[in-house]
Design a protein around this motif. Structure first.
Motif, mmCIF file in Angstrom:
data_model
loop_
_atom_site.group_PDB
_atom_site.id
_atom_site.type_symbol
_atom_site.label_atom_id
_atom_site.label_comp_id
_atom_site.label_asym_id
_atom_site.label_seq_id
_atom_site.Cartn_x
_atom_site.Cartn_y
_atom_site.Cartn_z
ATOM 1 N N GLU A 351 -7.007 -9.781 1.220
ATOM 2 C CA GLU A 351 -5.722 -9.266 1.844
ATOM 3 C C GLU A 351 -5.742 -8.760 2.938
ATOM 4 O OE1 GLU A 351 -2.387 -9.722 0.789
ATOM 5 O OE2 GLU A 351 -3.114 -11.338 -0.881
ATOM 6 N N ILE A 352 -7.031 -7.856 3.164
ATOM 7 C CA ILE A 352 -7.223 -7.161 4.345
ATOM 8 C C ILE A 352 -7.594 -8.033 5.480
ATOM 9 C CG2 ILE A 352 -8.944 -5.573 5.294
ATOM 10 C CD1 ILE A 352 -9.278 -4.016 2.573
ATOM 11 N N HIS A 353 -8.306 -9.052 5.118
ATOM 12 C CA HIS A 353 -8.715 -9.974 6.248
ATOM 13 C C HIS A 353 -7.704 -10.995 6.596
ATOM 14 C CE1 HIS A 353 -13.296 -8.919 6.729
ATOM 15 N NE2 HIS A 353 -13.098 -8.300 5.709
ATOM 16 N N ARG A 354 -6.548 -11.090 5.785
ATOM 17 C CA ARG A 354 -5.440 -11.950 6.250
ATOM 18 C C ARG A 354 -4.657 -11.219 7.306
ATOM 19 N NH1 ARG A 354 -1.926 -13.294 1.556
ATOM 20 N NH2 ARG A 354 -0.467 -14.079 3.117
ATOM 21 N N SER A 355 -4.821 -9.787 7.288
ATOM 22 C CA SER A 355 -3.768 -9.158 8.204
ATOM 23 C C SER A 355 -4.450 -9.129 9.679
ATOM 24 C CB SER A 355 -3.975 -7.697 7.839
ATOM 25 O OG SER A 355 -3.604 -7.224 6.582
ATOM 26 N N THR A 356 -3.409 -9.339 10.666
ATOM 27 C CA THR A 356 -3.933 -9.056 11.933
ATOM 28 C C THR A 356 -4.565 -7.917 12.371
ATOM 29 O OG1 THR A 356 -1.701 -8.356 12.695
ATOM 30 C CG2 THR A 356 -1.835 -10.616 12.558
ATOM 31 N N LEU A 357 -5.345 -7.961 13.486
ATOM 32 C CA LEU A 357 -6.103 -6.686 13.737
ATOM 33 C C LEU A 357 -5.291 -5.573 14.128
ATOM 34 C CD1 LEU A 357 -8.963 -5.874 14.196
ATOM 35 C CD2 LEU A 357 -8.621 -6.499 16.725
ATOM 36 N N SER A 358 -4.053 -5.565 14.532
ATOM 37 C CA SER A 358 -3.231 -4.521 14.651
ATOM 38 C C SER A 358 -2.390 -3.925 13.596
ATOM 39 C CB SER A 358 -1.979 -4.768 15.786
ATOM 40 O OG SER A 358 -1.307 -5.827 15.110
ATOM 41 N N ASP A 359 -2.585 -4.650 12.380
ATOM 42 C CA ASP A 359 -2.155 -4.186 11.237
ATOM 43 C C ASP A 359 -2.862 -3.610 10.104
ATOM 44 O OD1 ASP A 359 0.530 -5.012 11.730
ATOM 45 O OD2 ASP A 359 0.483 -7.100 11.155
ATOM 46 N N VAL A 360 -4.457 -3.936 10.490
ATOM 47 C CA VAL A 360 -5.413 -3.502 9.735
ATOM 48 C C VAL A 360 -5.417 -2.015 9.524
ATOM 49 C CG1 VAL A 360 -8.181 -3.045 9.556
ATOM 50 C CG2 VAL A 360 -7.000 -5.417 10.143
ATOM 51 N N SER A 361 -5.485 -1.431 8.419
ATOM 52 C CA SER A 361 -5.424 0.131 8.035
ATOM 53 C C SER A 361 -6.546 0.533 7.134
ATOM 54 C CB SER A 361 -4.103 0.652 7.360
ATOM 55 O OG SER A 361 -4.217 1.746 6.684
ATOM 56 N N ILE A 362 -7.492 1.446 7.569
ATOM 57 C CA ILE A 362 -8.423 1.999 6.643
ATOM 58 C C ILE A 362 -8.052 2.646 5.366
ATOM 59 C CG2 ILE A 362 -10.619 3.261 6.610
ATOM 60 C CD1 ILE A 362 -10.872 0.854 8.521
ATOM 61 N N GLY A 363 -6.877 3.383 5.949
ATOM 62 C CA GLY A 363 -6.060 4.087 4.920
ATOM 63 C C GLY A 363 -5.678 3.077 3.419
ATOM 64 N N ASP A 364 -5.003 2.113 3.964
ATOM 65 C CA ASP A 364 -4.554 1.385 2.991
ATOM 66 C C ASP A 364 -5.565 0.612 2.362
ATOM 67 O OD1 ASP A 364 -1.717 2.190 3.641
ATOM 68 O OD2 ASP A 364 -1.399 0.280 5.152
ATOM 69 N N ALA A 365 -6.470 0.204 3.004
ATOM 70 C CA ALA A 365 -7.583 -0.297 2.341
ATOM 71 C C ALA A 365 -8.172 0.451 1.369
ATOM 72 C CB ALA A 365 -8.910 -0.779 3.452
ATOM 73 N N PHE A 366 -8.350 1.697 1.567
ATOM 74 C CA PHE A 366 -8.912 2.592 0.493
ATOM 75 C C PHE A 366 -7.756 2.615 -0.646
ATOM 76 C CE2 PHE A 366 -11.870 5.285 3.668
ATOM 77 C CZ PHE A 366 -12.702 4.283 3.568
ATOM 78 N N ALA A 367 -6.715 2.747 -0.289
ATOM 79 C CA ALA A 367 -5.627 2.730 -1.328
ATOM 80 C C ALA A 367 -5.817 1.561 -2.226
ATOM 81 C CB ALA A 367 -4.070 3.040 -0.611
ATOM 82 N N LEU A 368 -5.981 0.413 -1.758
ATOM 83 C CA LEU A 368 -6.051 -0.601 -2.504
ATOM 84 C C LEU A 368 -7.111 -0.491 -3.437
ATOM 85 C CD1 LEU A 368 -4.988 -3.285 0.191
ATOM 86 C CD2 LEU A 368 -3.595 -2.535 -2.101
ATOM 87 N N LEU A 369 -8.486 -0.071 -2.744
ATOM 88 C CA LEU A 369 -9.646 0.292 -3.790
ATOM 89 C C LEU A 369 -9.225 1.066 -4.881
ATOM 90 C CD1 LEU A 369 -12.339 0.081 -0.831
ATOM 91 C CD2 LEU A 369 -12.085 -1.713 -2.712
ATOM 92 N N LEU A 370 -8.679 2.196 -4.430
ATOM 93 C CA LEU A 370 -8.409 3.105 -5.616
ATOM 94 C C LEU A 370 -7.825 2.515 -6.670
ATOM 95 C CD1 LEU A 370 -7.448 6.193 -2.985
ATOM 96 C CD2 LEU A 370 -9.446 6.140 -4.783
ATOM 97 N N ARG A 371 -6.691 1.599 -6.286
ATOM 98 C CA ARG A 371 -5.803 1.196 -7.414
ATOM 99 C C ARG A 371 -6.609 0.067 -8.050
ATOM 100 N NH1 ARG A 371 -0.438 0.376 -3.819
ATOM 101 N NH2 ARG A 371 0.556 2.317 -3.976
ATOM 102 N N ALA A 372 -7.523 -0.685 -7.652
ATOM 103 C CA ALA A 372 -8.494 -1.555 -8.250
ATOM 104 C C ALA A 372 -9.372 -0.818 -9.177
ATOM 105 C CB ALA A 372 -8.997 -2.411 -7.268
ATOM 106 N N GLY A 373 -9.860 0.216 -8.828
ATOM 107 C CA GLY A 373 -10.726 0.987 -9.613
ATOM 108 C C GLY A 373 -10.073 1.629 -10.906
ATOM 109 N N CYS A 374 -8.854 1.940 -10.616
ATOM 110 C CA CYS A 374 -8.109 2.682 -11.578
ATOM 111 C C CYS A 374 -7.783 1.778 -12.559
ATOM 112 C CB CYS A 374 -6.602 3.285 -11.137
ATOM 113 S SG CYS A 374 -5.726 4.190 -12.216
#
Length: 541
Positions: A351-374
């Motif tokens: 999902e992250i790599h599908r995004s355009t460079l301007s839409d990439v968010s480190i915070g959102d990437a971490f949030a998705l990882l947190l949800r996957a871990g939970c």
């Protein structure tokens, strides 16, 4: 144990009136239906109103839950982030009493002038403008009285509610609510101890001292304590208001902010966890200014290295490496299915790599990882939530200041600088020195410890019998331990050489040449050790 039970009963009895009040509010807002599952949760605005009505502790709990993107949907997160954090101002008599109790002297013996009207009044404290007797212009942060009693009562009530809820609804145990309440209580206790905030400010000021165009107010030591904090007055303006009037400064200010955040996170492990426009300002001389260090995140060296590896894996899209690095940050039970977690993280990276460079968010990437871990029962540490929140807030503010700003470019530039520093000669020497010290302790302690263990095993609980086999084993162990220094030093050379070879090429080619020499030497040493061991074994045969 009986004393502990009595203590728990005492706390519960003390919190009983507050507990009944909390239950009435929860029932009023139909909150108890949420115990039956997510499909029965009240609307997001109802949840926010519940926390606001319950007061200080629950306002702070709501702010903590606003970081839990692994537990709550975006609709609830957005609503909780709007929690009203303002309370009526304390009267000047209360303020004076707090100051004089903390300092032990009259207010007039410390301040030449003290404004009775606060600059701001929030849940924990309010801020007043003042002048010291020596003419120094300061801001004084004064804590509201009685917070310790309010917080302890509410935490006792919350703890009891969680115990009852988990007993009646076992599915709630998957949320690790007792851990959440415990971490929240620790965070709240830290936030209400202004002496800790003063220490954090001093540490951050030292860490970022060499960054140009940055101003962080200093602590006035003699006028600060646990319930009050005196700082240099910040004659400054919110960054979003400032850049509207001075758009030509936007790029410089954002670059400075990115550098401050990344340097404190990856190099110092102590970072501002709430960098919103109210706390990020511009000083009258044009320098970036960061205020309010009440919410601080801390990462130890191992977590920082795991975080660096995680970011590298996210950039490369390597799900296996990202899983290893993520589990290095978090705590997973033995029942975690790593293969399933890796598949979930692979989907996140896709999902992250599908995004355009301007839409990439480190915070959102971490949030998705947190949800996957939970979903896989991984316990995410509180400071990882602070880190995610810090990135989400900072990125949102940067896009608000300048939608076209190359955030990823600025991020990459700072990461490259920090990576070069990580693989600098001084840093490699320091880490190698720590490895050598650890090996030295192991070599000194291991032979004696091993002989003691073998002796106790031979003469232990099985009876006082002679054990020739154990004696032979002890002799072999001693001989092997005598060779241990050579083996460990060889391993250290191989590991250090490998690290230097894998350093990014933009930090200098000398790392690669030196690393290749060290690895070659390590391999030769390994071959020699192996040949000698083979020769000794044949001789005994």
């Amino acid at each position: 144990m009986p004393a502990m039970i009595q203590l728990e009963k005492s706390r519960l009895l003390h919190a009983a009136p507050r507990l009944m009040q909390i239950l009435r509010v929860l029932i009023k807002h139909k909150f108890l239906r949420a115990l039956r599952g997510k499909n029965h949760w009240p609307p997001p605005n109802e949840v926010r109103e519940t926390f606001e009505e319950l007061g200080l502790t629950f306002l702070k709990l709501g702010q903590v839950l606003a970081m839990r993107r692994d537990l709550l949907s975006d609709a609830y997160i957005d609503e909780l982030e709007q929690l009203h954090d303002q309370l009526p101002a304390m009267g000047i008599d209360t303020v004076r009493m707090t100051i004089e109790t903390e300092l032990g002297i009259a207010l007039t013996e410390v301040f030449a002038s003290f404004s009775e009207t606060p600059l701001a009044a929030a849940t924990i404290a309010q801020v007043h403008e003042a002048t010291l007797l020596d003419g120094r212009h300061v801001a004084v942060k004064i804590q509201r009285p009685g917070l310790e009693k309010i917080i302890s009562t509410d935490i006792a009530a919350l703890t009891y509610l969680v115990k009852v809820g988990e007993t009646l609804f076992p599915h709630l145990r998957a949320l690790d609510l007792p851990v959440l309440i415990r971490e929240f209580a620790n965070s709240l206790n830290s936030e209400t101890d202004f002496s800790r905030e003063a220490d954090s400010i001093r540490l951050v000021r030292t860490a970022v001292a060499e960054i140009p165009n940055l101003w962080i107010p200093d602590v006035v030591a003699g006028c600060s304590g646990k319930t009050m904090l005196t700082l240099d007055f910040c004659d400054c303006e919110r960054i979003d208001f400032y850049v509207k009037r001075h758009p030509e400064t936007t790029s410089r200010l954002i670059n400075t902010l990115v550098r401050v955040m990344l340097q404190t996170i990856f190099e110092n492990g102590l970072f501002h966890a709430d960098p919103h426009p109210g706390n990020v300002r511009v000083h009258i001389d044009g320098k970036l200014s960061i205020l309010d260090f009440g919410m601080i995140g801390e990462l130890d060296e191992q977590m920082r290295e795991s975080l660096t590896d995680l970011l590298a894996a996210v950039v490369k899209g390597d799900a296996r490496q990202a899983t290893d690095a993520y589990l290095g940050l978090a705590m997973a039970s033995e029942s975690v299915n790593r293969a399933a977690l890796t598949l979930d993280i692979k989907a996140v990276l896709y999902e992250i790599h599908r995004s355009t460079l301007s839409d990439v968010s480190i915070g959102d990437a971490f949030a998705l990882l947190l949800r996957a871990g939970c979903r896989h029962r991984v316990h995410n540490p509180a400071d990882f939530f602070h880190l995610t929140r810090a990135f989400v807030i900072m990125e949102s503010m940067i896009r608000q200041l300048d939608p076209n700003f190359d955030y990823i470019g600025a991020f990459h530039e700072q990461i490259s600088r920090l990576t070069a520093q990580r693989f600098s000669l001084d840093e490699v020497k320091e880490k190698t020195g720590r490895v050598v010290l650890d090996l030295e302790r192991l070599m000194i302690d291991a032979p004696g410890d091993t002989r003691r263990i073998l002796r106790r095993l031979a003469e232990g609980n099985l009876g006082r019998v002679h054990a020739p086999v154990m004696e032979n084993l002890g002799g072999r162990a001693t001989r092997y331990l005598g060779r241990l220094p050579v083996v460990l030093n060889t391993s250290a050379i191989l590991v250090t050489g490998g690290l230097m070879i894998t350093a990014p090429r933009d930090v200098g080619m000398w790392h690669h040449y030196t690393g290749e020499v060290m690895v070659t030497a390590g391999i030769i040493s390994t071959i020699i050790i192996s040949l000698k061991a083979l020769s000794r074994n044949r001789g005994r045969g």
